[in-house]
Motif scaffolding. Structure first.
Motif, short mmCIF file in Angstrom:
data_model
loop_
_atom_site.label_atom_id
_atom_site.label_comp_id
_atom_site.label_asym_id
_atom_site.label_seq_id
_atom_site.Cartn_x
_atom_site.Cartn_y
_atom_site.Cartn_z
N ARG A 24 40.53 45.84 50.76
CA ARG A 24 41.83 45.60 50.74
C ARG A 24 42.21 44.32 50.38
O ARG A 24 43.24 43.98 49.71
CB ARG A 24 42.32 45.77 52.37
CG ARG A 24 43.85 46.08 52.22
CD ARG A 24 44.39 46.27 53.69
NE ARG A 24 44.05 45.29 54.75
CZ ARG A 24 45.18 44.22 54.92
NH1 ARG A 24 46.11 44.26 54.42
NH2 ARG A 24 44.75 43.44 55.91
N VAL A 25 41.30 43.45 51.01
CA VAL A 25 41.66 41.92 50.48
C VAL A 25 40.45 41.31 50.07
O VAL A 25 39.52 41.43 50.71
CB VAL A 25 42.40 41.13 51.64
CG1 VAL A 25 42.60 39.73 51.08
CG2 VAL A 25 43.57 41.56 52.13
N ILE A 37 43.04 39.23 45.28
CA ILE A 37 43.55 40.53 45.21
C ILE A 37 43.88 41.05 46.51
O ILE A 37 43.04 41.31 47.45
CB ILE A 37 42.50 41.45 44.58
CG1 ILE A 37 42.26 40.53 43.24
CG2 ILE A 37 43.39 42.76 44.07
CD1 ILE A 37 41.14 41.52 42.29
N LYS A 38 45.16 41.68 46.74
CA LYS A 38 45.60 42.29 47.74
C LYS A 38 46.12 43.90 47.28
O LYS A 38 46.58 43.91 46.37
CB LYS A 38 46.54 41.79 48.74
CG LYS A 38 46.96 42.27 50.06
CD LYS A 38 47.79 41.55 50.97
CE LYS A 38 47.78 42.21 52.43
NZ LYS A 38 48.56 41.00 53.19
N ARG A 39 45.51 44.80 48.28
CA ARG A 39 45.70 46.27 47.89
C ARG A 39 46.32 47.04 49.14
O ARG A 39 45.94 46.40 50.18
CB ARG A 39 44.43 46.85 47.33
CG ARG A 39 43.86 46.30 46.07
CD ARG A 39 43.04 47.37 45.57
NE ARG A 39 41.67 46.77 45.77
CZ ARG A 39 40.45 47.30 45.43
NH1 ARG A 39 40.51 48.37 44.44
NH2 ARG A 39 39.15 46.98 45.51
N ASP A 84 49.43 49.38 42.63
CA ASP A 84 48.19 49.44 43.51
C ASP A 84 47.72 48.24 43.92
O ASP A 84 46.60 48.17 44.83
CB ASP A 84 47.10 50.14 42.85
CG ASP A 84 47.49 51.71 42.47
OD1 ASP A 84 48.10 52.37 43.00
OD2 ASP A 84 47.25 52.01 41.33
N TYR A 85 48.05 47.05 43.52
CA TYR A 85 47.50 45.66 43.85
C TYR A 85 48.40 44.56 43.48
O TYR A 85 49.35 44.81 42.64
CB TYR A 85 46.27 45.41 43.15
CG TYR A 85 46.31 45.28 41.74
CD1 TYR A 85 46.42 43.92 41.08
CD2 TYR A 85 46.17 46.47 40.69
CE1 TYR A 85 46.47 43.83 39.72
CE2 TYR A 85 46.38 46.24 39.41
CZ TYR A 85 46.33 44.84 38.90
OH TYR A 85 46.48 44.77 37.72
N PHE A 86 48.46 43.34 44.14
CA PHE A 86 48.94 42.13 43.44
C PHE A 86 47.87 41.22 43.62
O PHE A 86 47.05 41.04 44.41
CB PHE A 86 50.36 41.80 44.00
CG PHE A 86 50.25 41.50 45.39
CD1 PHE A 86 49.96 40.25 45.91
CD2 PHE A 86 50.82 42.40 46.40
CE1 PHE A 86 50.19 39.91 47.37
CE2 PHE A 86 51.03 42.14 48.02
CZ PHE A 86 50.59 41.01 48.12
N VAL A 87 48.24 40.15 42.60
CA VAL A 87 46.93 39.14 42.56
C VAL A 87 47.72 37.71 42.51
O VAL A 87 48.94 37.45 42.04
CB VAL A 87 46.34 38.87 41.20
CG1 VAL A 87 45.25 37.87 41.09
CG2 VAL A 87 45.60 40.19 40.97
N THR A 88 47.34 36.78 43.80
CA THR A 88 47.99 35.66 43.74
C THR A 88 46.93 34.40 43.80
O THR A 88 45.81 34.58 44.01
CB THR A 88 48.41 35.43 45.25
OG1 THR A 88 47.55 35.66 46.17
CG2 THR A 88 49.63 36.50 45.55
N PRO A 89 47.37 33.09 43.40
CA PRO A 89 46.39 31.80 43.41
C PRO A 89 45.99 31.68 45.12
O PRO A 89 46.61 31.96 45.98
CB PRO A 89 47.13 30.81 42.91
CG PRO A 89 48.62 31.17 43.12
CD PRO A 89 48.67 32.73 43.28
#
Length: 250
Positions: A24-25, A37-39, A84-89
Motif C-alpha cells: 500500500r505504501v 508511492i501510496k495506493r 490507483d496511486y500517487f507519488v510524493t517526494p
C-alpha cells in the motif's frame, strides 16, 4: 495551483515499482532522491467495516493533499497520480525519530520542533485542522517541515474544536515518545503560541483543565513497567505543560 513537472524518468521508475508485489505504501530511490508511492488499501471485509471504502478514503486523502498544497501549507507535493496511486517526494526524518535517537545536535532538534509548532499553528491560522498530527507523521529535511498522513483529515473538521484536538495530539505524542519535558517540546509550544491567532492554546488549556482527572485515575496504569503505557504516562506531562505559564512563551 502551481503545476509541478516530475523529474525525468520518474514515471518509468514508478511503473517498475508498481509491477512489484503489492504494498500500500512503499518508497524507492530514483536518481539519488527518495520518493513514496501510496495506493488504496486492499482491505478484507473486517477492515472495510472498520475503515470504510478504501478507494473513497484514498481519493479523499489525495484531494486533501492538493487542497492543502494549494493553500501554501507544508504537505508533500503530488508529482504523479492516477486513480490507483500517487507519488510524493520524501519528507525526511520523522520528529519522533529525531527525539528518541537524538542523532542530530540538540540545537537542530530544537529548530525542527520549533518549525513544527509554527507549521501546525499556521495550518490552524489558515482555517484547517490536520486530524492526527502525531510527531511520527511530521518530518524534517533540509530545514523544512513536512506534514504527512491525512487519513483523519476532513473538511467538516476544519473548526476550533478539531484544531484544539490537533494541538493536544501533537504535544501528547511528543511527551509519550520520551516521557519527559525536553527543550524540543518547549520550542514547539512557544512557536505555536507565537502564531496562535485563534486562541487554540487557550482551548487546549481548557481541555486539560476539564480532563485533569484522567491523571489520578490512570496512575496505577502509569506505574506499570512497560512501554505500552507511554500514552498514559504522558498525561501528567501534557497537563503540566499546558498549565505552565513559562511554556506559553509570554
Amino acid at each position: 495551483m502551481k503545476m509541478i513537472t516530475p523529474p525525468a524518468g520518474l514515471a518509468e521508475a514508478v511503473s517498475a515499482q508498481l509491477a512489484q508485489p503489492f504494498k500500500r505504501v512503499t518508497h524507492f530511490t530514483h536518481n539519488g532522491t527518495v520518493y513514496w508511492i501510496k495506493r488504496p488499501e486492499r482491505a478484507d471485509a473486517r477492515m472495510r467495516l472498520q475503515k470504510g471504502n478504501a478507494q473513497r478514503n484514498f481519493d479523499a486523502e489525495r484531494k486533501a493533499l492538493k487542497t492543502l498544497n494549494a493553500a501554501g501549507l507544508p504537505f508533500p507535493s503530488i508529482l504523479l497520480d492516477s486513480p490507483d496511486y500517487f507519488v510524493t517526494p520524501d519528507g525526511g526524518v520523522p520528529l519522533m525519530q529525531l527525539l528518541r535517537e537524538a542523532k542530530l545536535p540538540e540545537a537542530e532538534r530544537v529548530t525542527a520542533f520549533e518549525a513544527a509548532g509554527r507549521a501546525l499553528a499556521l495550518m490552524h491560522q489558515a482555517g484547517f485542522a490536520h486530524g492526527r498530527p502525531s510527531i511520527k507523521d511530521i518530518c524534517w529535511k533540509d530545514g523544512q517541515i513536512t506534514l504527512l498522513d491525512l487519513e483523519y483529515y476532513s473538511p467538516a473538521h476544519n473548526s476550533f474544536r478539531y484544531q484544539v484536538r490537533d494541538l493536544i495530539i501533537f504535544l501528547h505524542s511528543a511527551f509519550a515518545a520520551v516521557e519527559e519535558q525536553r527543550p524540543e517540546m518547549t520550542a514547539a509550544m512557544r512557536a505555536y503560541r507565537l502564531h496562535d491567532t485563534n486562541s487554540i492554546w487557550a482551548g487546549a488549556q481548557a481541555w486539560c483543565h476539564r480532563y485533569r482527572w484522567l491523571d489520578p485515575l490512570t496512575r496505577p496504569i502509569q506505574a506499570l513497567k512497560t512501554r505500552h503505557v507511554r500514552d498514559f504516562r504522558a498525561l501528567p506531562l501534557l497537563f503540566d505543560a499546558l498549565k505552565d505559564a513559562a511554556a506559553q512563551g509570554g
